[in-house]
Design an enzyme around this catalytic site. Structure first.
Site, PDB file in Angstrom:
ATOM      1  N   SER A 197       0.944  -1.145  -0.004  1.00  0.00           N
ATOM      2  CA  SER A 197       0.076  -0.106  -0.160  1.00  0.00           C
ATOM      3  C   SER A 197       0.890   1.221  -0.063  1.00  0.00           C
ATOM      4  CB  SER A 197      -0.790   0.159   1.288  1.00  0.00           C
ATOM      5  OG  SER A 197      -0.028   0.344   2.213  1.00  0.00           O
ATOM      6  N   LYS A 198       0.171   2.366  -0.182  1.00  0.00           N
ATOM      7  CA  LYS A 198       1.085   3.670  -0.289  1.00  0.00           C
ATOM      8  C   LYS A 198       2.002   3.588   0.847  1.00  0.00           C
ATOM      9  CE  LYS A 198      -1.731   5.750  -3.307  1.00  0.00           C
ATOM     10  NZ  LYS A 198      -3.126   6.736  -3.758  1.00  0.00           N
TER      11      LYS A 198
END
Length: 466
Positions: A241-242
């Site tokens: 994820s980011k």
RNA sequence: GGCCCGUUCGUCUAUCGGUUAGGACACCAGGUUUUCAACCUGGGAAGAGGGGUUCGACUCCCCUACGGGCUGCCA
């Protein structure tokens, strides 16, 4: 044996995800290594989340990675009429039916079932076998008439045989009440129409494959070869994820990794060919096989990427490296180098390419040709230029004036000065390095002098004396 | 919750019933050295746990644990 056709089918909802890039790479390697075709289709049927900017970003990412596709980019949305046509054909064949149940009814059913303790309520539409004479004049969806008993077997090249019990699957909607197709139908129709023979994609689609296979069966189409590859995880083993940093491919370009290194690294992530670690496209295409793909999710390892990156930079010919470096300036949002800077870069390349792991590092080490007089000193460089060092450098200057400008001659001059002061070469090289580059991390001082030339070298030393 | 998938050094992986379980990155020690990088030598480091099957299991089966995916008129 007919021609192999693979495809990459991303959703245009943002940038090109690093995991998507790997999926694309696998498809590309598989097709290109077997004389097949690699197609590109944008899954843009979700109008709300699809943007042309995202599509452009994906094409840009693939282009940078060096993955070329055959034919035109296909827009899934453009095929919506064809998808609807297939849905109606299923209706005609009796493998699908009109369902007039409303979303509210279905929702209520699920709630009630859950309240009863049924953990996975399977909605069985009352319209499945209804008499058309009883159809109301109301909006309807078209549902596939899925088999209610038995099992569906996905013969997956990576995961093996995966068995899904048919009763756990409801009659999936193929056409929404507004007449638009649902993804599950669209993929199958498009893959069939495009002649896709091998579906290589993330294993988040593994369960979907069962329902999709039912559509193939319902239409009497040949089921493609399935290969569901594990997803990529972040360094901590969690879903990427980011917060892990770089998830978009363009970030990797901006960090200065060459495309060839990305291909090499991504290929080795979840796939192996014996002990092969460092290789180029020719080998990768030749070696790539579905059998070599691992079954467990792989974690991103930046250290290894960096190492491979360094090897690729060192192994790439100067002429091929330059355009990549210039493209990097743009990707990293750095000002475009001037012509003199480019010329300097070309001359300095030999001295920096074997010691840089990324383009970021490379231009940092090539700073001595990118900067110009007067040279500004960073902290470490300034520190090494104490009064003693300066006086030694001033002794060096006249000797450099007359020496023949060759590496071994330069070395002996500098070594001679060091010897005269009973100190190691390093004691002189440090300040000299600072004088020439304004930095403490540079190529060899002799390489720098060679690149800079006598005039510029002396000028930089002289600036210091003033 | 249900269903599906997965689990070999820190990481990526090799092994496809019989190996001192190999390699690479990373790490540690030493060497080389004008910084950085590179390079050379050496080192530590793994089959999640428990049951089976078998003469013999990392390899086959089952259970547990952990991780992931799916469970939409999203893709």
């Amino acid at each position: 044996m007919s021609e192999i056709v693979t495809r990459f089918a991303p959703s245009p909802t943002g940038y090109l995800h690093i995991g998507g890039a790997r999926t694309a790479l696998f498809n590309w390697l598989f097709a290109r290594g077997r004389g097949g075709k690699f197609l590109l289709r944008i899954e843009d049927t979700d109008r709300e989340r699809s943007t042309p900017e995202a599509t452009a970003a994906i094409l840009k990412g693939l282009t940078w990675l060096g993955l070329d596709w055959d034919g035109d980019v296909v827009s899934q949305f453009d095929g919506k009429d064809r998808h609807a046509e297939v849905a109606h054909e299923m209706l005609a064949r009796g493998t699908a039916y009109k369902c007039f149940s409303t979303q509210a009814e279905i929702e209520a059913f699920r709630e009630a079932e859950k309240a009863r303790g049924v953990s996975y309520p399977v909605f069985l539409s009352p319209w499945r076998d209804a008499d058309p004479a009883t159809y109301p004049d109301a909006p309807y969806v078209i549902r596939m008439k899925a088999p209610r008993t038995g099992q569906t077997v996905i013969d997956d090249k990576v995961q093996g045989k995966v068995v899904i019990q048919n009763p756990t699957l409801d009659d999936m909607i193929v056409l929404r009440s507004d007449g638009t197709p649902v993804y599950m139908l669209a993929v199958v129709v498009d893959d069939h129409d495009m002649g896709v023979t091998h579906v290589i994609r993330g294993d988040d689609h593994l369960n979907n494959a069962a329902r999709q296979q039912m559509v193939y069966d319902a239409m009497g189409w040949k089921v493609p070869v399935w290969a569901h590859i594990p997803l990529i995880h972040g360094p901590d083993g969690k879903k990427l994820s980011k917060r892990h940093g770089a998830v978009g491919l363009e970030e990797y370009q901006a960090m200065g990794y060459p495309a060839a290194a990305m291909r090499n690294y991504l290929a080795r992530l979840g796939w192996a060919h014996g002990d092969a670690e460092f290789f180029g496209d020719t080998e990768a295409k030749e070696w790539f096989s579905l059998e070599g793909i691992g079954r467990a999710p792989a974690r991103l390892d930046f250290k290894k990427l960096e190492n491979l990156s360094g090897q690729h930079i060192a192994a790439t010919a100067d002429a091929d490296l330059l355009p990549e470096i210039l493209a990097f300036f743009g990707a990293a949002k750095l000002p475009e180098p001037s012509q003199p800077q480019k010329d300097g870069l070309v001359r300095a390349l030999f001295s920096v390419k074997e010691r840089a792991k990324t383009f970021t590092e490379l231009i940092e080490k090539a700073h001595f040709v990118l900067t110009s007089r007067p040279i500004s000193m960073d902290e470490k460089a300034a520190k090494s230029l104490d009064p003693v060092s300066r006086s030694i450098l001033s002794e060096l200057t006249p000797q450099l004036q007359s020496v023949s400008w060759e590496r071994d001659k330069l070395e002996s001059v500098v070594a001679g000065v060091a010897e005269a002061h009973v100190m190691g070469l390093g004691k002189v090289a440090g300040p000299l390095r600072a004088a020439l580059a304004g930095r403490a991390v540079t190529p060899s001082v002799f390489d720098m002098m060679l690149v800079l030339g006598r005039e510029e070298t002396l000028a930089r030393l002289k600036d210091l004396a003033d």
